[in-house]
Design an enzyme around this catalytic site. Structure first.
Site, mmCIF file in Angstrom:
data_model
loop_
_atom_site.group_PDB
_atom_site.id
_atom_site.type_symbol
_atom_site.label_atom_id
_atom_site.label_comp_id
_atom_site.label_asym_id
_atom_site.label_seq_id
_atom_site.Cartn_x
_atom_site.Cartn_y
_atom_site.Cartn_z
ATOM 1 N N ASP A 86 0.823 -1.291 -0.184
ATOM 2 C CA ASP A 86 0.105 -0.083 0.053
ATOM 3 C C ASP A 86 0.696 1.511 0.002
ATOM 4 O O ASP A 86 2.125 1.338 0.347
ATOM 5 C CB ASP A 86 -1.017 0.002 1.220
ATOM 6 N N HIS A 230 3.676 -2.286 3.126
ATOM 7 C CA HIS A 230 3.896 -0.873 2.607
ATOM 8 C C HIS A 230 5.092 -0.850 1.853
ATOM 9 O O HIS A 230 6.138 -0.870 2.537
ATOM 10 C CB HIS A 230 3.622 0.188 3.809
#
Length: 300
Positions: A86, A230
């Protein structure tokens, strides 16, 4: 990093199935400037392995040709797991793409529109390499605090930006923090894309340590898991080679989110993973015990 991206949602680890999630409260991830150096959270009780310092890895590029779409494996038979990243793209995305290419692994990237605008070459490289690209909003707000037009604009604007760079609009949505309610679900459903959450949270934004990322992922992974990471954190990228090697050694097939679900995802529906479905599908058939009276009659 934008303060709005520094918030997070804890408590999703281990959730499985496609049950609705209604999270209306404010995100509990503190802003980066307010975080203490050590936060008392329950951690994995022991380190699984000793690992070298992967931060010394050279920065490699994803100089690979455009690849054709891969067929969907049967992830109710195979031990599939989807790696998702992400909040990118960012300065470490190129190295991550090189590591994925070297391992012949594809992942799913949920992009922030502002970041896609700032790192257009990385967006094009993700598409060229055959990674799956999803929509993670324009500026990472909590959607339950926005009105309906603002929610729609967050994803339409990002989809337009991504399409302008690689020619394809994303077909998956991931709400920031996983924070949705019935109203937001309805608005996102109108966007014609399914909502992808996760079932394994590495908490890599909190514990900026490759060993922690690895241990949390391996501790909670099951066949059908969606792992949240991430690519804006170099420590997460450092953990990826070891994580991929360990998953492969345990018989996992690494797939994109769409491959995990066989390419059949419904707009407006929440997806956490397929652990429960995989377990039910692979339970051995139980042979019913014979009626004791019948068994006694047969032996007379």
């Amino acid at each position: 990093m934008d303060v709005r991206r520094a918030f997070g949602l804890l408590g999703l680890t281990g959730l499985v199935g496609a049950m609705p999630l209604f999270l209306c409260s404010a995100p509990i991830r503190p802003p980066a400037h307010a975080r203490p150096n050590a936060i008392a959270l329950t951690s994995v009780a022991r380190a699984l392995y000793t690992t070298p310092d992967l931060r010394a890895l050279p920065d490699v590029t994803a100089d690979v040709p455009v690849v054709q779409a891969q067929p969907h494996p049967d992830c109710l038979v195979l031990r599939c797991v989807a790696l998702t990243f992400d909040d990118g793209p960012g300065p470490y995305t190129t190295r991550l793409l090189g590591l994925l290419a070297a391992a012949n692994v594809r992942a799913t990237f949920f992009l922030i529109g502002e970041s896609a605008r700032d790192f257009p070459d990385q967006v094009r490289a993700e598409q060229a390499q055959g990674e799956e690209v999803g929509d993670h909003s324009w500026s990472h707000p909590q959607l339950t605090h926005l009105d309906d037009p603002q929610v729609a604009d967050q994803f339409n604007r990002t989809a337009d930006e991504i399409a302008s760079l690689d020619g394809q609009r994303p077909t998956l949505i991931r709400p920031p923090y996983g924070a949705v309610d019935a109203r937001v679900n309805s608005v996102l459903g109108d966007q014609g894309a399914p909502e992808i959450l996760w079932s394994v949270d590495t908490l890599d934004w909190l514990h900026r340590n490759p060993d922690s990322v690895y241990e949390r992922a391996m501790h909670d992974v099951r066949p059908g898991s969606i792992i949240l990471m991430h690519d804006i954190h170099p420590t997460t990228v450092d953990a990826v080679p070891r994580l991929i090697d360990a998953l492969k050694s345990q018989g996992y097939t690494l797939v994109t989110v769409s491959q995990l679900f066989g390419g059949t995802l419904e707009p407006g529906k929440l997806y956490f993973g397929r652990e429960k479905e995989w377990t039910e599908h692979n339970q051995p058939e139980q042979t019913p015990s014979p009626d004791p009276s019948i068994a006694a009659a047969l032996t007379e």
